[in-house]
Design a protein around this motif. Structure first.
Motif: not given
Length: 153
Positions: A102-105, A117
């Motif tokens: 997860d790219d800080r979505s 994550e």
């Protein structure tokens, strides 16, 4: 202090927010029919991501170190949809396999129905990005018939 809220026996856990009392099993949905067709149409062994967009099946090779998924024009796999963050997820090819991060979505990612994550990926894994489902295909592990054992006299 209001005596209704003075509970010295509290553990700091809000009611209803503690550990789950029931265990929910995640199960994979039946893959769509187009996925097998996409798999049979692959040009050779490799790692791929397949998804359906605007009625068209798209298969993207995962051959670089990073494959970016998001709403940004710079994304390798782009979904023009408000449920997808500009930088939503990354697929990383590493020495010991492939994983999704997860790219800080804002809405997070799910792998096989479980929010994560990051997660290692295996052939057939279902990844939920916003409201879009993509499937990971890994055809690099081609099984070959066993060679006959040599007989020593």
């Amino acid at each position: 202090m209001d005596p209704r809220f003075d509970d010295t026996t509290s553990t700091g856990t809000l009611a209803g927010f503690g550990p789950p009392t029931e265990r929910f099993e995640t199960s994979r949905r039946e893959p769509p029919t187009w996925l097998q067709e996409a798999r049979s149409g692959l040009s050779g062994p490799g790692r791929y991501v397949a998804y359906e967009q605007d009625g068209e099946v798209k298969v993207v090779p995962v051959s670089r170190e990073w494959t970016r998924i998001g709403r940004s024009l710079a994304a390798d796999i782009r979904f023009d949809d408000a449920t997808v963050s500009r930088r939503h997820a990354l697929i990383a090819v590493e020495e010991h396999g492939v994983r999704v991060l997860d790219d800080r979505s804002l809405n997070g990612i799910q792998v096989n129905g479980r929010r994560v994550e990051w997660s290692p990926l295996a052939d057939g894994d279902e990844i939920l990005i916003g409201r879009h489902t993509v499937y990971f295909m890994d055809t690099t592990k081609v099984t070959s018939p066993a060679e006959p054992a040599a007989v020593h006299e």
